[in-house]
Design a protein around this motif. Structure first.
Motif, short mmCIF file in Angstrom:
data_model
loop_
_atom_site.label_atom_id
_atom_site.label_comp_id
_atom_site.label_asym_id
_atom_site.label_seq_id
_atom_site.Cartn_x
_atom_site.Cartn_y
_atom_site.Cartn_z
N ILE A 250 -3.97 -14.88 6.80
CA ILE A 250 -3.06 -15.83 7.46
C ILE A 250 -1.72 -15.88 6.73
CG2 ILE A 250 -2.67 -18.29 7.95
CD1 ILE A 250 -4.67 -17.07 9.89
N SER B 153 3.48 -11.25 10.94
CA SER B 153 2.72 -11.72 12.10
C SER B 153 2.53 -10.64 13.17
CB SER B 153 3.38 -12.96 12.70
OG SER B 153 4.73 -12.70 12.99
N LYS C 1 -8.98 -19.54 14.78
CA LYS C 1 -7.99 -19.66 13.71
C LYS C 1 -7.01 -18.49 13.80
CE LYS C 1 -8.19 -20.11 8.68
NZ LYS C 1 -9.14 -20.11 7.55
N GLY D 227 -3.89 -18.95 16.10
CA GLY D 227 -2.99 -19.13 14.96
C GLY D 227 -1.92 -18.06 14.84
#
Length: 86
Positions: free
Chosen positions: A39, A47, A65, A69
């Motif tokens: 993450i 990303s 997540k 996310g």
């Protein structure tokens, strides 16, 4: 600007390969890369590499997540870039 572009390409390539390595390790029952690290790589501007790695390696695609996310991180980063360039 050139340094920023080099950084963005680099962090996304690294993130993509880290997702691939973690998938490889998962299949072999080896020590895994912590989810928080995956993450944070996305937050550190990797990303796009994270999203590509998720879907090309079919890794973490069952975890909300990540499926919610990572796109949310991309959206926030896009908004920041929009207001920065505006």
């Amino acid at each position: 600007m050139r340094d920023l572009i080099i950084y963005l390409i680099g962090i996304n390539v690294v993130t993509f390969f880290i997702y691939g390595i973690d998938k490889w390790k998962a299949r072999r029952g080896k020590w895994r890369i912590p989810e928080d690290t995956l993450i944070w790589l996305a937050i550190a501007d990797g990303s796009i590499g994270a999203l590509l790695g998720m879907y090309l390696f079919r890794h973490k695609t069952q975890h909300k997540k990540f499926t919610l996310g990572i796109p949310a991180i991309i959206l926030v980063q896009a908004v920041i870039v929009y207001f920065f360039l505006k």
